[in-house]
Design an enzyme around this catalytic site. Structure first.
Site, PDB file in Angstrom:
ATOM      1  N   ARG A 154     -68.604  63.572 -83.808  1.00  0.00           N
ATOM      2  CA  ARG A 154     -68.646  65.037 -83.841  1.00  0.00           C
ATOM      3  C   ARG A 154     -68.945  65.545 -82.450  1.00  0.00           C
ATOM      4  O   ARG A 154     -69.797  64.981 -81.764  1.00  0.00           O
ATOM      5  CB  ARG A 154     -69.775  65.515 -84.769  1.00  0.00           C
ATOM      6  CG  ARG A 154     -69.510  65.280 -86.219  1.00  0.00           C
ATOM      7  CD  ARG A 154     -70.784  65.437 -87.009  1.00  0.00           C
ATOM      8  NE  ARG A 154     -71.783  64.444 -86.592  1.00  0.00           N
ATOM      9  CZ  ARG A 154     -73.025  64.417 -87.030  1.00  0.00           C
ATOM     10  NH1 ARG A 154     -73.469  65.320 -87.871  1.00  0.00           N
ATOM     11  NH2 ARG A 154     -73.872  63.474 -86.621  1.00  0.00           N
ATOM     12  N   CYS A 261     -60.313  69.272 -84.714  1.00  0.00           N
ATOM     13  CA  CYS A 261     -60.069  68.155 -85.635  1.00  0.00           C
ATOM     14  C   CYS A 261     -59.853  68.576 -87.087  1.00  0.00           C
ATOM     15  O   CYS A 261     -58.798  68.295 -87.654  1.00  0.00           O
ATOM     16  CB  CYS A 261     -61.214  67.161 -85.554  1.00  0.00           C
ATOM     17  SG  CYS A 261     -61.264  66.348 -83.967  1.00  0.00           S
TER      18      CYS A 261
HETATM   19  C1  UDX Z   1     -65.212  66.607 -86.995  1.00  0.00           C
HETATM   20  C2  UDX Z   1     -65.767  65.479 -87.893  1.00  0.00           C
HETATM   21  O1  UDX Z   1     -67.042  65.882 -88.400  1.00  0.00           O
HETATM   22  C3  UDX Z   1     -65.856  64.178 -87.110  1.00  0.00           C
HETATM   23  O2  UDX Z   1     -66.275  63.126 -87.960  1.00  0.00           O
HETATM   24  C4  UDX Z   1     -64.480  63.850 -86.532  1.00  0.00           C
HETATM   25  O3  UDX Z   1     -64.508  62.659 -85.769  1.00  0.00           O
HETATM   26  C5  UDX Z   1     -63.982  64.999 -85.679  1.00  0.00           C
HETATM   27  O4  UDX Z   1     -63.967  66.205 -86.456  1.00  0.00           O
HETATM   28  P1  UDX Z   1     -66.183  68.226 -85.129  1.00  0.00           P
HETATM   29  O5  UDX Z   1     -64.819  68.817 -85.020  1.00  0.00           O
HETATM   30  O6  UDX Z   1     -66.929  67.914 -83.877  1.00  0.00           O
HETATM   31  O7  UDX Z   1     -66.156  66.860 -85.975  1.00  0.00           O
HETATM   32  O8  UDX Z   1     -67.045  69.276 -85.935  1.00  0.00           O
HETATM   33  P2  UDX Z   1     -67.888  69.304 -87.290  1.00  0.00           P
HETATM   34  O9  UDX Z   1     -69.311  69.056 -87.020  1.00  0.00           O
HETATM   35  O10 UDX Z   1     -67.261  68.484 -88.336  1.00  0.00           O
HETATM   36  O11 UDX Z   1     -67.729  70.864 -87.676  1.00  0.00           O
HETATM   37  C6  UDX Z   1     -66.430  71.403 -87.871  1.00  0.00           C
HETATM   38  C7  UDX Z   1     -66.504  72.851 -88.185  1.00  0.00           C
HETATM   39  O12 UDX Z   1     -67.061  73.071 -89.467  1.00  0.00           O
HETATM   40  C8  UDX Z   1     -67.344  73.702 -87.221  1.00  0.00           C
HETATM   41  O13 UDX Z   1     -66.621  74.880 -86.926  1.00  0.00           O
HETATM   42  C9  UDX Z   1     -68.591  74.023 -88.006  1.00  0.00           C
HETATM   43  O14 UDX Z   1     -69.170  75.249 -87.627  1.00  0.00           O
HETATM   44  C10 UDX Z   1     -68.039  74.095 -89.432  1.00  0.00           C
HETATM   45  N1  UDX Z   1     -69.034  73.806 -90.467  1.00  0.00           N
HETATM   46  C11 UDX Z   1     -69.662  72.588 -90.517  1.00  0.00           C
HETATM   47  C12 UDX Z   1     -69.311  74.761 -91.432  1.00  0.00           C
HETATM   48  O15 UDX Z   1     -68.743  75.863 -91.427  1.00  0.00           O
HETATM   49  N2  UDX Z   1     -70.227  74.479 -92.428  1.00  0.00           N
HETATM   50  C13 UDX Z   1     -70.862  73.275 -92.489  1.00  0.00           C
HETATM   51  O16 UDX Z   1     -71.658  73.085 -93.408  1.00  0.00           O
HETATM   52  C14 UDX Z   1     -70.578  72.301 -91.500  1.00  0.00           C
END
Ligand code: UDX
Length: 447
Positions: A154, A261
């Protein structure tokens, strides 16, 4: 082990630095000489907690090298990781041009057995194309395998995720490939290792991200229902999340998922399903619900402020999530131009992304950038939160209220408790919880 890594983006650079930290000898390749020069001098090209320190330490130890010359890296490697970008195409499919280019680059340079490992997120069966592309190009029979070892990093916690993974997935179709990857990981990690076929490993990665996306859209639908029923989605999320079968992660309602992602992998999975004649309505709904989140926030802003023209709005947070400077797929990319087009005066603050934003949205007489959250809030008619940076949680609410022209907060990330904001004297609008307005009397509340 001797490792070569194609690509120095988020996945490539974190993988290079962490594998070097674990004691391997790593040569990372990037086509861009400026990136190679910066990284060779220990200057990270991405913002990621802990990365700069490990980059400096592994360069000093002589275990990490950067080059623009693939032949140098391939000659010096037993395992070659493919960590290049797979950006989305206009039709939702992943653009695999860079992956193919790596395969074409490797083919003539093979000198003895090499294991080629996909780390970039790719659609199932991409490894077969890599294999096929190399076989087409090598003149004589050369020894190599293609395996899949997806990353689950992440942004914002990528170094920690690499060094303390929940699991490692190894997709290999030959004993030689499987045992090389086990030799690489097993001595350093005590987490579960999923050993499977190459195609299954590719599919696990895509499915993991689609599932996380589905979880977020699910809680966002529940959030809309909570508003209708007058209950608080954060309490509902906690109440369901404590059930281990559901889990308390990725149940935060708000503006939905952005980044490079989740949206990309979800739409790529939809196209894979469509190509295979599998019903994808569920996944399409996940995507549709997510796209509607920003509209819901914009409606809240209008409800809070009525006429937007000439109103001063402080926008706090522009990255798609905290602890990164990445604005790809971020709600700010829609919210800022929309508010600007509606005639509002915008003061934008983000702890990490202002220089990127200035390139996307150059300052003008109605759009300025602040260097602190409080500076953005001065004389504002409202403050809109788009990213849940910790520093916003620590704001002195009394001071904040005294600076604003009208103490109105529209919070797209549900960072504060409505009761706390009411006590602090704010009108407070969030997603999936009751709005705090000046009056409990419905005839005197905003329409
Ligand atoms: C993601 C995956 O988690 C990771 O395993 C993969 O390798 C790459 O893609 P990342 O894109 O860094 O990682 O972000 P992540 O932490 O998953 O959050 C994605 C989005 O979801 C963010 O915009 C975050 O704000 C949103 N989110 C996350 C929510 O809206 N609610 C939540 O409860 C969690």
């Amino acid at each position: 082990m001797r490792l070569g890594i194609f690509g120095t983006g988020y996945a490539g650079l974190v993988t290079s630095v962490c594998l070097a930290q674990l004691g391997h000898s790593v040569t990372a390749i990037d086509k861009d000489p400026e990136i190679v020069a910066a990284l060779s001098q220990g200057t990270p090209t991405i913002r990621e907690p802990g990365l700069a320190e490990l980059l400096a330490a592994t360069l000093d130890a002589g275990r990490l090298h950067f080059t623009t010359r693939p032949e140098e890296a391939i000659a010096a490697s037993d395992i070659i990781f493919v960590c290049v970008g797979t950006p989305p195409r206009n039709d939702g499919r992943a653009d695999l041009g860079q992956v193919e280019e790596v395969a074409r680059t490797i083919a003539p340079l093979l000198d003895g057995y090499k294991l080629i490992v996909e780390k970039s997120t790719v659609p199932a069966r991409t490894a077969r194309w890599i294999d096929w592309t190399i076989r087409r190009l090598v003149r004589s029979e050369r020894e190599f395998d293609v395996a899949s070892n997806p990353e689950f990093l992440r942004e914002g916690s990528a170094v920690r995720d690499f060094l303390q993974p929940d699991r490692i997935v190894i997709g290999a179709d030959t004993d030689r490939a499987r045992s090389l990857l086990l030799d690489l990981y097993k001595p350093c990690f005590d987490c579960p290792i999923v050993l499977t076929s190459v195609t299954t490993a590719e599919f696990i990665k895509q499915t993991a991200n689609a599932f996380l996306a589905a979880k977020i859209s699910f809680v966002n639908v529940v959030s809309d229902l909570c508003e209708a029923l007058g209950v608080d989605v954060t309490t509902v999320a906690r109440g369901i999340g404590l059930d281990h079968r559901i889990g308390g992660h990725f149940v935060n309602a708000g503006l939905g998922f952005g980044g490079s992602c989740l949206p990309k992998d979800l739409s790529a999975l939809i196209t894979v399903a469509e190509d295979n004649g599998v019903d994808v309505d569920l996944l399409k709904e996940v995507e549709r619900i997510n796209k509607a989140r920003v509209e819901r926030l914009l409606a809240k802003i209008e409800r809070a402020l009525w006429v937007l023209r000439h109103k001063t709005i402080a926008v706090l947070g522009a990255t798609f999530k905290p602890n990164t400077d990445d604005v790809r797929g971020a709600p700010s990319l829609t919210v800022i131009p929309w508010l600007h087009a509606a005639g509002a005066n915008l003061r934008v603050y983000d702890p990490a992304a202002v220089s990127k934003l200035k390139k996307l949205f150059p300052p003008d007489d109605r759009l300025t950038y602040a260097t602190t959250a409080l500076e953005a809030a001065r004389d504002a008619n409202a403050l809109v939160i788009l990213t849940d940076w910790d520093e916003f949680r620590l704001l002195d609410l009394e001071h904040l209220r005294s600076l604003m022209r009208t103490p109105i907060i529209v919070d797209g990330r549900n960072m504060f408790a409505p009761s706390e904001m009411q006590a602090a004297g704010f009108e407070y609008y969030s997603l999936g919880r009751g709005d705090v307005t000046l009056s409990a009397d419905p005839h005197r509340a905003p329409p």
